[in-house]
Design a protein around this motif. Structure first.
Motif, short mmCIF file in Angstrom:
data_model
loop_
_atom_site.label_atom_id
_atom_site.label_comp_id
_atom_site.label_asym_id
_atom_site.label_seq_id
_atom_site.Cartn_x
_atom_site.Cartn_y
_atom_site.Cartn_z
N PRO A 58 43.19 37.08 50.16
CA PRO A 58 43.18 38.41 50.77
C PRO A 58 43.14 39.57 49.79
CG PRO A 58 45.38 37.48 50.87
CD PRO A 58 44.48 36.40 50.32
N GLY A 59 43.61 39.33 48.53
CA GLY A 59 43.74 40.46 47.62
C GLY A 59 44.84 41.39 48.10
N ASN A 60 45.10 42.45 47.34
CA ASN A 60 46.08 43.46 47.75
C ASN A 60 45.89 44.68 46.85
OD1 ASN A 60 47.64 42.98 45.29
ND2 ASN A 60 48.40 41.12 46.31
N LYS A 61 46.61 45.75 47.17
CA LYS A 61 46.43 46.99 46.41
C LYS A 61 46.91 46.85 44.97
CE LYS A 61 46.26 50.37 50.13
NZ LYS A 61 46.77 51.65 50.67
N TYR A 121 34.59 34.27 35.94
CA TYR A 121 36.04 34.34 35.81
C TYR A 121 36.70 33.66 37.00
CZ TYR A 121 35.99 38.29 39.16
OH TYR A 121 35.82 39.09 40.27
N SER A 122 37.86 33.08 36.76
CA SER A 122 38.58 32.37 37.82
C SER A 122 39.53 33.31 38.54
CB SER A 122 39.35 31.19 37.23
OG SER A 122 40.30 31.65 36.28
N ILE A 123 39.92 32.92 39.74
CA ILE A 123 40.90 33.67 40.51
C ILE A 123 42.05 32.73 40.86
CG2 ILE A 123 39.17 35.26 41.44
CD1 ILE A 123 39.34 33.73 44.08
N ASP A 124 43.23 33.30 41.01
CA ASP A 124 44.43 32.53 41.30
C ASP A 124 44.71 32.59 42.80
OD1 ASP A 124 46.94 31.38 41.52
OD2 ASP A 124 47.73 32.33 39.70
N GLY A 174 44.41 35.70 45.09
CA GLY A 174 43.07 35.80 44.50
C GLY A 174 43.01 36.71 43.28
N ARG A 175 44.12 36.91 42.61
CA ARG A 175 44.13 37.76 41.41
C ARG A 175 43.26 37.14 40.32
NH1 ARG A 175 46.51 37.93 36.44
NH2 ARG A 175 47.04 39.99 35.60
N PRO A 176 42.33 37.92 39.74
CA PRO A 176 41.55 37.41 38.62
C PRO A 176 42.42 37.10 37.41
CG PRO A 176 40.52 39.36 39.55
CD PRO A 176 41.90 39.26 40.15
N ASN A 177 41.98 36.13 36.63
CA ASN A 177 42.71 35.80 35.40
C ASN A 177 42.34 36.82 34.33
OD1 ASN A 177 43.84 34.69 33.10
ND2 ASN A 177 43.34 32.58 33.68
#
Length: 381
Positions: free
Chosen positions: A182-185, A144-147, A152-155
């Protein structure tokens, strides 16, 4: 000889295992190689950590087999660390399992949950071990790709449009390696809901949470995450202890028990001196992280300068131990990697080893002293 197991043909030798033979031969031949490729911290652990190892090794009663679950003091230190750093409460006797490195933990977890034919969601780009372990066990990686524009949210919308009935586990990794997303909550909350909806085990690989981040985050801090998620963590990056092989797994008791069944058949416990050193590391004060932060910030600014010299683009908001750079039009990433290695004696990592979405990118490590990075910049000039 009746031949090797089929699984041997399902994977290639790890890139750095093979490439380092070439690089080490170049060094042996007198080439002044500067390696900005591998994420192995070059700084030493704190003196308290080393002293704990030394004093334990001097005790003649310290050299026997140890518990498969680690000594109680180590599990208590991990629990205290999670409480202090992530705001997560863990039962040290039931919800924590020390590991001999988180890379080994990827194998333990995969062996615990996967049967041949099961499917595994793997980030692309992503840590190659997720894919290789999946293949070794006869399961199937689904990429799966990330944005990168959205931390870095997954699609997830794309994933919702496919058949997920065979998907057993999903690997996630924030801060993300290799991109530094970084991602986030909010992203983790979405992922917990996604995993609950599709009955998927969410496995968060979290070794970079204290490297150039605004706030260390554990997925277990998300409400209801323990129902569907487990987390791997490590002392390798945050405490300069990669060769000590100290990792940890945190999560719900019944799943920890199942992983222990696998692990107890694969090792005989961690040397007591290493456990004592790990306890000392986990109990260091905030000044330890402040000093590490300062060092990596200075190094990263220099790597950004190096990237500018090479006409590369990068995200200044990224976190973690690496700088992920897009190669400019007109030159391939392979060309750049080879030119730097063979013409400038600078070793960096091609993005393609992290998956198809890594094509056209290169990765720089921050595990090199400033004077070496400056030397690399001068070589480009």
């Amino acid at each position: 000889m009746k031949g090797f197991a089929d699984r041997v043909n399902s994977v290639e030798e790890y890139y750095f295992s093979s490439k380092l033979r070439e690089v080490n031969q170049m060094i042996a031949d007198g080439k002044p190689i500067i390696s900005l490729a591998i994420g192995s911290p070059d700084m030493a652990p704190d003196k308290l950590v080393i002293d704990a190892l030394k004093s334990t090794a001097d005790n003649s009663q310290s050299h026997g087999y140890q518990s498969y679950q680690g000594i109680p003091q180590l599990r208590a230190s991990i629990a205290n660390f999670y409480s202090k750093e992530y705001g997560v409460n863990l039962d040290p006797n039931k919800e924590i399992l020390p590991m001999m490195g988180s890379k080994e933990g990827i194998m333990h977890l995969s062996m615990t949950f996967l049967n041949p034919g099961d499917e595994v969601l793997v980030p692309n780009p992503g840590y190659p071990t997720y894919t290789s372990v999946t293949n070794l066990l006869g399961a199937k990686p689904i990429f799966y790709s990330i944005d990168l524009e959205k931390s870095g949210r997954p699609n997830l919308e794309e994933l919702e449009n496919r058949d997920l009935s065979k998907v057993k586990i999903m690997w996630i990794n924030y801060p993300h390696m290799p991109t530094g997303a970084p991602g986030n909550k909010a992203i983790l909350q979405e992922l917990v809901a996604f995993a609950k909806k599709h009955e998927i085990v969410l496995l968060h690989d979290n070794p970079y949470s204290h490297i150039l981040t605004k706030e260390p985050i554990s997925i277990l801090s998300i409400p209801e995450a323990k129902e569907v998620a487990m987390e791997l963590n490590s002392l390798s990056k945050a405490f300069n202890m990669p060769g000590w092989r100290v990792g940890m797994l945190a999560g719900r008791e019944d799943w920890i028990t199942k992983v222990l069944k696998v692990k107890s058949n694969m090792d005989s416990g961690m040397f007591l001196g290493i456990q004592k050193g790990a306890i000392a590391a986990l109990n260091l004060g905030e000044s330890w992280f402040t000093d590490i932060e300062s060092t990596y910030q200075s190094r990263r600014k220099l790597v950004w300068k190096l990237a500018d010299k090479l006409n590369l683009t990068y995200d200044t908001k990224a976190a973690g131990l690496f700088v992920w750079c897009k190669v400019s039009d007109g030159k391939s990433a392979d060309q750049l990697v080879d030119e730097l290695l063979y013409e400038k004696n600078i070793f960096i990592t091609p993005g393609k080893i992290f998956g198809s979405e890594g094509e056209g990118y290169v990765r720089f490590s921050l595990c090199m002293p400033e004077f070496k990075i400056l030397e690399a910049i001068n070589r480009i000039k």
